[in-house]
Scaffold this motif. Structure first.
Motif, short mmCIF file in Angstrom:
data_model
loop_
_atom_site.label_atom_id
_atom_site.label_comp_id
_atom_site.label_asym_id
_atom_site.label_seq_id
_atom_site.Cartn_x
_atom_site.Cartn_y
_atom_site.Cartn_z
N SER A 176 43.96 54.70 36.00
CA SER A 176 44.49 53.33 36.15
C SER A 176 43.37 52.38 36.55
O SER A 176 43.31 51.23 36.07
CB SER A 176 45.61 53.30 37.19
N TRP A 177 42.48 52.85 37.42
CA TRP A 177 41.35 52.02 37.82
C TRP A 177 40.40 51.78 36.65
O TRP A 177 39.92 50.66 36.44
CB TRP A 177 40.59 52.68 38.97
N VAL A 178 40.16 52.81 35.84
CA VAL A 178 39.33 52.63 34.64
C VAL A 178 39.96 51.58 33.73
O VAL A 178 39.29 50.69 33.20
CB VAL A 178 39.15 53.96 33.88
N ASN A 179 41.28 51.66 33.57
CA ASN A 179 42.00 50.75 32.68
C ASN A 179 41.99 49.32 33.20
O ASN A 179 41.76 48.38 32.43
CB ASN A 179 43.44 51.24 32.52
N ASP A 180 42.21 49.15 34.50
CA ASP A 180 42.44 47.81 35.05
C ASP A 180 41.27 47.23 35.85
O ASP A 180 41.11 46.01 35.91
CB ASP A 180 43.67 47.82 35.95
N GLY A 181 40.47 48.10 36.46
CA GLY A 181 39.48 47.59 37.40
C GLY A 181 38.02 47.80 37.03
O GLY A 181 37.15 47.02 37.45
N LEU A 182 37.72 48.83 36.29
CA LEU A 182 36.33 49.14 35.97
C LEU A 182 35.72 48.03 35.11
O LEU A 182 36.33 47.58 34.14
CB LEU A 182 36.25 50.47 35.22
N GLN A 183 34.52 47.60 35.49
CA GLN A 183 33.86 46.50 34.80
C GLN A 183 32.51 46.95 34.23
O GLN A 183 31.89 47.88 34.74
CB GLN A 183 33.62 45.32 35.76
N ILE A 184 32.07 46.27 33.17
CA ILE A 184 30.72 46.49 32.66
C ILE A 184 29.72 46.17 33.77
O ILE A 184 29.85 45.15 34.46
CB ILE A 184 30.47 45.64 31.41
N GLY A 185 28.78 47.04 33.96
CA GLY A 185 27.81 46.89 35.05
C GLY A 185 28.12 47.75 36.26
O GLY A 185 27.25 47.96 37.11
N ASP A 186 29.36 48.27 36.36
CA ASP A 186 29.70 49.16 37.47
C ASP A 186 28.98 50.49 37.33
O ASP A 186 28.66 50.92 36.22
CB ASP A 186 31.22 49.41 37.51
N GLU A 187 28.73 51.13 38.47
CA GLU A 187 28.07 52.43 38.47
C GLU A 187 29.07 53.54 38.78
O GLU A 187 30.02 53.35 39.55
CB GLU A 187 26.94 52.48 39.49
N LEU A 188 28.87 54.69 38.16
CA LEU A 188 29.63 55.90 38.43
C LEU A 188 28.64 57.02 38.73
O LEU A 188 27.48 56.97 38.32
CB LEU A 188 30.48 56.30 37.22
N ARG A 189 29.12 58.03 39.42
CA ARG A 189 28.30 59.22 39.64
C ARG A 189 28.94 60.35 38.86
O ARG A 189 30.15 60.58 38.95
CB ARG A 189 28.23 59.56 41.14
N ILE A 190 28.14 61.05 38.08
CA ILE A 190 28.66 62.11 37.23
C ILE A 190 27.90 63.40 37.44
O ILE A 190 26.80 63.41 38.00
CB ILE A 190 28.60 61.72 35.73
N GLU A 191 28.50 64.51 36.99
CA GLU A 191 27.81 65.80 36.96
C GLU A 191 28.06 66.44 35.60
O GLU A 191 29.19 66.46 35.09
CB GLU A 191 28.29 66.71 38.07
N GLY A 192 27.02 66.99 35.02
CA GLY A 192 27.17 67.65 33.73
C GLY A 192 25.83 68.22 33.28
O GLY A 192 24.83 68.10 33.97
#
Length: 351
Positions: A176-192
């Motif tokens: 829901s946050w990805v759909n409504d709140g996440l903006q271009i320029g935001d940072e995420l932390r990932i593992e892979g």
């Protein structure tokens, strides 16, 4: 500490008390097949030849209906009670790819379908790019220590871009946050990278790809990999959904079929009215596969999507004489922490 021996290769690795076979193998740098890591999808199923295991974390749901004579064991949940001898597939192609954490920046966000967001991520400033094989996935690391897995919808690119297709789950906090709140320029932390749903290039057999919903993401990555290689192997790609809007990259798949003489694409809708209105094939996707290929004994099959589709396809395809070691799949199940809550009866559906 116990020792696990892999019969086919003779490789051996130690398992710490309370550790699963899969965790110990990964710690030893040995790649065994897995997907959901929760005991549901069955990707990590192997044959236990000697020894005993317990399942103290999650029940081995994917073993339901398995013949006891086959001594099936789920490596992602099995905790050894002594030394083991097992027969399992090894996916050596992923062993040399380092799994790591990094920060990424959202550089594109696009509405692909009413409930699907397309994201493009790039390594943040100062971060080295991620390396992966087509079909693998990554975990988005949340601040509360939880993880959310998403398949990477492309192979590695020169610019380091990582493509994701994120389905919005009603009531799901992160999506829901990805759909409504996440903006271009935001940072995420990932593992892979994670997972062993990767191209098998040591075969000349025809390939069947079956995707349900956003299960198209890793299938897209693998198909594009084989097309880039210039493979001459016949490829049939099936993409199933309820509505035509959920076939969000259908023009891309149709272009594959137009440009590659060895590839055929079938869109399949489960909603009869939508199928009639659009002229698309109607029915369940695994049934469409079997209508076209009732004998799968000479094929390699890749499938990705919701657990119900994976479970139905696995049973029916094996009944159609597909050898189990030529069936590769990625089950889009709940994150392990959400599944644990559901199994304990403490939560309803979530993301």
């Amino acid at each position: 500490m116990f020792i696990v021996t892999l019969k086919t290769s003779g490789r051996r690795f130690a398992v710490e008390p309370g550790e699963t076979v899969l965790e110990a193998a990964q710690r030893a740098g040995i790649a065994l097949p897995y997907s959901c890591r929760a005991g549901v999808c069955g990707s990590c199923k192997a044959t236990l030849l000697e020894g005993e295991c317990a399942y103290p974390r999650n029940p081995p749901l994917a073993l339901s209906g398995s013949s006891p004579a086959k001594h099936a064991v789920l490596l992602c949940q099995a905790v050894p009670l002594g030394d083991l001898l097992i027969e399992a597939r090894e996916v050596t192609s992923v062993e040399d790819i380092a799994r790591r954490q990094l920060r990424v920046t959202v550089v594109e966000k696009q509405q692909l379908a009413p409930e699907v967001i397309g994201l493009v991520l790039q390594p943040a400033a100062g971060e080295a790019g991620l390396n992966w094989l087509p079909g693998q996935y990554l975990d988005v690391l949340l601040e509360d220590g939880k993880r959310r897995p998403f398949s990477i919808a492309s192979g590695p690119r020169a610019d380091g871009a990582i493509e994701l297709h994120v389905r919005h789950v009603a009531g799901g906090g992160f999506t829901s946050w990805v759909n409504d709140g996440l903006q271009i320029g935001d940072e995420l932390r990932i593992e892979g990278p994670l997972g062993t749903f990767v191209p098998r290039e040591d075969s000349e057999r025809p390939m069947v790809f079956m995707a349900g919903g956003t299960g198209f993401a890793p299938v897209k990555a693998i198909v594009e990999h084989f097309l880039a290689l210039g493979t001459r192997r016949p490829m049939r790609v099936y993409w199933g959904a309820r509505s035509v809007a959920d076939l969000y990259l259908r023009p891309l798949a149709e272009r594959w079929a137009h440009e590659a003489s060895n590839l055929r694409f079938q869109a399949v809708l489960s909603d009869p009215e939508q199928a009639l209105a659009t002229g698309l094939r109607v029915g369940l996707i695994h049934e469409a596969v079997l209508e076209d290929q009732p004998d799968l004994s000479g094929h390699d099959v890749y499938m990705s999507g919701p657990p119900a589709m994976i479970d139905a396809g696995r049973k029916l395809f094996l009944d159609a004489d597909l050898p189990e070691d030529r069936l590769y799949y990625d089950s889009f199940d709940y994150a392990p922490d959400v599944l644990a809550q559901i199994l304990a009866g403490r939560a309803g559906l979530s993301d």
